[in-house]
Structure formats: C-alpha cells, structure tokens
Write a protein that holds these residues in place. Sequence first.
Motif, short mmCIF file in Angstrom:
data_model
loop_
_atom_site.label_atom_id
_atom_site.label_comp_id
_atom_site.label_asym_id
_atom_site.label_seq_id
_atom_site.Cartn_x
_atom_site.Cartn_y
_atom_site.Cartn_z
N ALA A 45 0.86 -1.20 0.00
CA ALA A 45 0.00 0.00 0.00
C ALA A 45 0.89 1.24 0.00
O ALA A 45 1.06 1.92 1.02
N SER A 46 1.46 1.57 -1.16
CA SER A 46 2.45 2.65 -1.25
C SER A 46 1.88 3.99 -0.81
O SER A 46 2.59 4.81 -0.22
N ASP A 47 0.59 4.24 -1.11
CA ASP A 47 -0.01 5.52 -0.77
C ASP A 47 -0.19 5.68 0.74
O ASP A 47 -0.35 6.80 1.24
N ILE A 48 -0.16 4.58 1.48
CA ILE A 48 -0.21 4.64 2.95
C ILE A 48 1.20 4.57 3.53
O ILE A 48 1.51 5.20 4.54
N ILE A 49 2.09 3.83 2.86
CA ILE A 49 3.46 3.64 3.35
C ILE A 49 4.17 4.98 3.52
O ILE A 49 4.81 5.24 4.55
N TYR A 50 4.09 5.86 2.51
CA TYR A 50 4.85 7.11 2.60
C TYR A 50 4.35 7.98 3.75
O TYR A 50 5.14 8.68 4.40
N ARG A 51 3.05 7.92 4.02
CA ARG A 51 2.52 8.72 5.13
C ARG A 51 2.97 8.16 6.47
O ARG A 51 3.22 8.92 7.43
N LEU A 52 3.11 6.85 6.57
CA LEU A 52 3.62 6.23 7.79
C LEU A 52 5.10 6.54 7.99
O LEU A 52 5.54 6.80 9.12
N GLN A 53 5.86 6.51 6.92
CA GLN A 53 7.28 6.85 7.03
C GLN A 53 7.45 8.30 7.47
O GLN A 53 8.32 8.62 8.29
N TRP A 54 6.62 9.16 6.93
CA TRP A 54 6.64 10.57 7.33
C TRP A 54 6.28 10.72 8.82
O TRP A 54 6.94 11.44 9.57
N GLN A 55 5.24 10.01 9.23
CA GLN A 55 4.81 10.08 10.63
C GLN A 55 5.92 9.57 11.55
O GLN A 55 6.19 10.15 12.61
N LEU A 56 6.58 8.51 11.13
CA LEU A 56 7.68 7.97 11.92
C LEU A 56 8.81 8.99 12.03
O LEU A 56 9.41 9.17 13.11
N GLY A 57 9.09 9.69 10.93
CA GLY A 57 10.11 10.72 10.96
C GLY A 57 9.78 11.85 11.92
O GLY A 57 10.64 12.33 12.67
N ARG A 58 8.52 12.27 11.91
CA ARG A 58 8.10 13.35 12.84
C ARG A 58 8.27 12.92 14.29
O ARG A 58 8.74 13.70 15.14
N LEU A 59 7.88 11.67 14.57
CA LEU A 59 7.97 11.17 15.94
C LEU A 59 9.43 11.08 16.40
O LEU A 59 9.76 11.44 17.54
N MET A 60 10.30 10.58 15.53
CA MET A 60 11.71 10.49 15.89
C MET A 60 12.31 11.88 16.10
O MET A 60 13.15 12.08 17.00
N TRP A 61 11.91 12.82 15.26
CA TRP A 61 12.41 14.19 15.39
C TRP A 61 12.02 14.77 16.75
O TRP A 61 12.83 15.38 17.44
N GLU A 62 10.75 14.54 17.13
CA GLU A 62 10.29 15.03 18.42
C GLU A 62 11.08 14.42 19.57
O GLU A 62 11.29 15.05 20.60
#
Length: 885
Positions: A430-447
């Motif tokens: 589900a590529s259209d969901i994968i990129y949003r999850l990767q982005w969300q993971l990046g935001r969480l790690m940044w925080e």
Amino acid sequence: MNKTTRFYYPDFVTGRIRKIKSKLVKSLRLALCFLLALICTVNSPVLARVVTPTQTAQVTSTISLVEQGKALYDRGRFAEAVQILQQVAQEYQQKGENLRLAATLSNLSLAYQQIGAWQQAQQAITDSLNLLEGKEQNPQVLAQSLDIQGRLQLATGKPEAALSTWQRTAKIYQQTKNFNGEVRSQINQAQAWRTQGFYRRAVKVLLEVRQKLQSQPDSLEKAVGLRSLGDALMVAGNLMDSRTTLVESLEVAKRLAIPEEVAASYFSLGNNARAKLQISEAINYYQQTVATSPSPLTKIQAQINHLSLLLDNEKFTEVAALIPAIQAQINQFPPSRAAIYAEINFAQSLMKLTSSENQGQNKNVPSAPSTQDVAKLLATTIQQARSLDDKRAEAYAILSLGTLYEQNQQWSEANSLTQQALILAQASNASDIIYRLQWQLGRLMWEQKDISGAIAAYDAAVESLKSLRTDLVAVNQDVQFNFRDSVEPIYRQSVELLLSSQPEKVNEKILDKARQRIEALQLAELDNFFREACLQGEVVLLDQVVDQDNPTAAILYPIILPNQIQVIVKIPHKPLQRYSTNVKQTEVDKVLSELRNNLVRPTASKTIKTQSKQIYDWLIKPIESELAASGVKTLVFVPDGLLRNLPLGALYDGKQYLIEKYAIALSVGLQLLDPKPLQRGDLRALTAGLTQPPPNYPNFAPLPAIKSEMDSIASAGVSITSLFDQQFTREALEKKVNTAPFNVVHLATHGQFSSRAENTFILAADGPINVTQFDTLLRSREQIRPSAVELLVLSACQTAAGDNRAALGLAGAAVRAGARSTVASLWQIDDESTALLVGDFYRELKNNNITKAEALRRAQLKLLHHPNYSAPSYWSAYVLIGNWL
C-alpha cells in the motif's frame, strides 16, 4: 472499498439462476449490469453465458456460493470472498468444468489484488488464462480474464504489459460485439498510456470513448459509462470536460429514473466542483446526493466529504450542525472496506478540530467529539478491519490512530502504532499509505531527538513518493488526500531537518541533498498542478552548466522555513555554501505579499525600496562581496514559496536595484532540459497578438499598443510569421506551429497564471487557450520539426490577483510549452512601455552576442532610465524562466 473495482459475475451463472430463481435474478441483474472502472481499476462486465447439462441441485449449490462471494466482495469483505471463491474453484475443478473454473479463478485474482496478495493474484490469473488460451468456445470469458490480468499488471508497475493486454481485450470485445467491454478496455488503455507518460494519447482515447457513449441510446450502461469517464477525466485534471461528461451522465440517469445512478452522478459532480474550489456548488451536490441516494453508505460518504470541505474553509457553524447527523449513522454499517474508510475519514476530520492549532475554533463547535471519542471510533475501525482480515484498511486505521496519539504528544504509543501499521502496509504493498507512515515515523523520531533516525525516515518517505509519482494524483478517492497537507510538508520538513536540526554538522553533501529535496518539491508541485508527471527526459544539473558553459553565473536556492530563511549558493568552481537569517515565516510572507502588492503601483517607489531592501538583506547581502569578487554577472534563483511571485531584479541594496548589477533568471528546479546557448544567426518568430478581447470576456480591456509591439519585433530585424486579432485563433495558431519555420513564439494577449491549471490560460480571438493545451500546440511540432522552441514570450499576461501561489501557473506554462526559455510578465503593465521593452529585448538578442538574461536586463535598464517608466512597476514585471544562456 474502492467502489470502482467490481466482482465479475458470470453470465452463465446468471443465466442458470434465471431459470431457477427468476425473481432473485431480476433484482440482481439491475445491480450487476455493466459497472465500469474509474480509471486504473478493472470492473465487472457480465461474462458470457455458457449452458451445460449440470444437475439443477448441484448448480444451485455452487451458484449459492458464487452469490456469497459476490456479496462479500461488494461489501468489501475481500478475505472472506477469497475463502468462498477458493471453495467454488475446488468444486468446479472436481467437476472438470474448466470454463467456470477459469472465470472463478479470475475473480479470485481480483479479490487477492484487493488485499495486496500479489503473488497469489498472479498465480490465480495465470491458472485462469492457462485454462482459456487456445480455446475459442467462449472468447468473452477470455477477454474478461485478460481484463483482470491487465489490472494486475498495472498495479504491479507493468503499464506496457497492461496496455498490450487491454488492447487485446478490446479487439475480442469488438469482434464479439460487446460494446460495454470494448469501452471499458479503452478507458483502461487510457490509464496505461497515462502511466507511461503519454498524456495526449490518453486524452485522445478518453475523448473517443465519450463520443461512442454519446451515440448510444439511454441505458444503465451509458449512465455508468459516462460517469466513469467523467471521473477519469477529473483524475486526469481535465475538470471542464469532466463536468460536462458528468452532467450528461446525470441527465441519462434522471431520464432512466434510477435513484442510485442519479445520486452517484451528484456525488461525482460534488467532487468535481470541490476540485475546482467551487465550494457552494460542491456542497449543493453533496446535499443532493444525500437527498437522492437510497444507499445509507453513499449518503454518509457525501456527508463526510461535505464536512471535510467545511473544515478546509473554516465554516465552523456549519460544521457544528453536520457532525451530529454523521455521528448518528456512522456506526450503523456492517463491516466493509468502504464503511471503514468512511469512519477513518470522519475521524480524520474530527482530528482537525481537536488539533492544537484549531483549539480556538473548536470552542465554536460544541458538538465536536472529544479526543477520547475519536480514539474509540478508530479503535472500532481497527477491529472491523481485523475481522475482515483487510490489512490495507487496518494499516490506514492504525495510521490515523497513531496521528491522534502524536497530536496528544504520546510519543511512545504513537511510535508503536506507526511501526505496526508500516509492517501491515508494506505487506499489502500500500504505497499511498506507506509514505505517510514513514513521514509520521520521521516526525515522531524528530520530536524524540533521534535526528539520524528521523532523517532516515524522511528519506524513505521521499523515495516512496518518487515511486508513487505517476500515481499520486490518482490516489484512491476513498482516502482523504490533499497535496498541501499530505505531500508538500514532507519535503519542507525534510529540508528543515537537514539544515536546522544539527547546523554544526551541515556539510556540502547535506547541502546538495537539501537542494535536491527542494527540487523534488518543485517537481511534485508541477505534477500536482498538471495532475500528471509532466517533466520527463534527460536532465542536466544547473551547476554543471554553470561550471562548464557559463562560469559567470551563480545559483541561489532561498528556502523559507518556519523560523529561518536558508540560502544555499553555488558560485562557479566553488563548493556549495549556505547562510541563514533567523526570521519567522509569517514575517517573511507578510513582507513578500506587501511588496508584491506595491510593485504594481507606479507611485509606490519609496515603499518598494524599503521592502525590497529588507528582502535583499535576507537573500543577497551576506554574500554580495563574494559575488562581486568572483566575477559573477548572472544570478539564477530557484525561488521558494512567495518568492516565486516576485521579480527578484527589483531587490534594492540601498543604492541600486539588483537588475542594475546582475542579469536575473529563474528556474523551476535544479535541472534544465538540453541547455544550450541561443543560436544568434537567424531569429524567426511566430507572433500572435490580440488587441480586442472576445465579446464574452468584458473584464479584459483592449490592448491597442500590441500592433506597435508586433512592429517593434520586426523592426529589430527578426523574421516574423504573424497572426493578428481575428486571425489569432487556437486552430490557426496550431496550424502555424506545425507549418511555419520559427525558433521563437511571441504571444501578446491577455492571459492569467494561477495556482490551478484550469485557471491558467492565454486569450485568443475564439476564447482561452488553457495551459494544458500548450502541449498540443507546441509539442506536436516536435514530430514534424525536431528543433526546439528556443524562446516563448508571454506578453500582457498576469498572475491571478490574490493567489499566493499563482507563479506556479507561470512555471507550469514554461514547462508545458517545452521551450528552453520563457519570458513572461507577472502583471499587466502599460502597453506602450511593453512595446518599448519588447523591441529593445529583441534588438539586444539579435545584434549582440549576449545571453537571453542579459538581453532582458538591458531592455529593462532602458525603461528604468526612461523619464516616464522608471518606476519598478514598469520595468520589473518581466521575468526570464529556464535557460538563461
């Protein structure tokens, strides 16, 4: 569930049912007739009838299972449908009924595709075709199995194979006189062409489909076919033709008096109006959908779209009235993918109300559920998805719940959910969901200060977006998607993360990565603008052009971040460097907007100098001495945000405007297509001018000096082929493009650049020529005359008033035309001063061995020193985009 991917219900089954259960069939037939695809999915035609001497009781038993499979599939219960279809396939295999087995296996492949089981889907369709190939007793079954194979090929990144498959099915349908199947195959072919980048070919096919459907008598097939075509044109960005086609579908459905189809057309028209930002019209269509549809699920989907539209436009009073109506129904549906997606989309809208930035407005919506209520709703959707074994829907639901925990700063829980959903989404492809999850993971790690982990997650999200590029504009319409919310922030936050999170570690490699990221954003914005991946072909890095071909040019990449302006600079034969100014984006945007508004006023020179000095200090002052010491003569800007709406030559250092020291050019990215210097010997221009706008465009004033503008080009020694006033029609321009020798196109007429492609156009005597039609006008010439258009000049055009992203349309026009360079006006100026500037520009270009950017600079300086036209509003309006050589 994607409403457009339908189960194949064999006609040999319905034929037997008709004998056994005639009343049941009568109702089923209506529901199962010709259900076309939107654009990238195959739908369920009615398979050919096969009559064999099987016992009635045995047939009834198997048919009952087929009905169950169909019902489960239509309700979005794909995993259960798979189990039923496996059982049916086993029964047909045991009985040796290969034709029915082949049809069942193709439906099994379709169900596998819905749950992302690509290997099993491939095996099922391969087994189906192995049973059918070479057997001519029923070509319809073969064609419809091939339909499903084409869908699988497209979904797994094989558009050329899909195109070949659908061309074959179209021939079979044509030979067997199956009109519906032939039309469906053509719509599918259009998507395959489009996925490969052949956009004109795709549009041509779709228009042929429309003509075929119009010639047919009213029928359910025609209503659904026209609506599917309208939806396809909408996804392709052709909103005007989409609306026309959808209205035709609605009229057919009304004449047939089929409420389901009337409501479906209203719903599509609502989506079309929303895409065109016609808010009140979209709301009206959604309300008519609710009033008309007999389907509770369709009603709730329309209400949820209505709600998200109200939220996007901050209409909180209406939001407060609509939420209770949705809440009363949202939990009433049996589990299905469509119902789950509706619940998730509702939850995402509620999350906008509960987010911190909307807390002020939230108090105006007393009916808004609490965060706990939203969490409970999402937890329910997760359980429903698990009960269906629908991993894609489960991943989407868990993504949303993770976002909710992120909003509440519950980092550990959000991180755990995001990781869990990512595993599910990757398993489902589900590529259209994968990129949003990767982005969300990046935001969480940044925080959580895990900078290296955050950078890796953002990098993964960008790579996923790159692989999705051609499909991003056609993201499943059941999923809420907005480019500015779902894509643009990934690039911007990624650049901020690279440049600001660890400033002491920023080296040339990171600077290069950051500028490439900004380029990727510009490319994505243009893709979204045109609703297609429009930049293709071999590319050359600008700094290579600088170092090798034009070592007196410097490239500047000003990047506007929330708390800083970062500028990355490439000076010839030097490594990348950067400097920054701490300033809030809100302040930057305020200054840029005010300067843009003042630049059009000839009497505002003093204010303009003050504001443009501020911007000069941000962008140029930190490096002005180094530029001078390096012998730089041309500044090439890759502008970001509102900077794209400004003529950067009007920046002021306290004594001089930037244009007095440097030639200025703009680039839409870090890349140019085939950058080469202009061949001076023989300038040949195709010119078209319009002094009087068409009578039905009263808002555009006459432009009497355009005749002198055309004459000034000829007097500069340029050979011209001219279309003037009533001669200047779209058809005449296209004819001249394909027959006349030229390397310059000069269009002197009213035009408008907008952040929306449908509102970006130039005006001909017979009406507007849209930016998406430039492709047809200029690129068709490439097949006849391979030499490139060196220069496109768009005179008397302007960026749309009040549109902060209008320069996107200007960049889009430059890209779409396929010209190496484009000169255009950001606003309409006095047409006599325009004639002077244009004449001087062509004289400089014709008679001196200088770059296009320098030729424009010299023409602008002559206006600047003219007693009547020294104000920036006259000389700074024109900008050069693309190749400055």
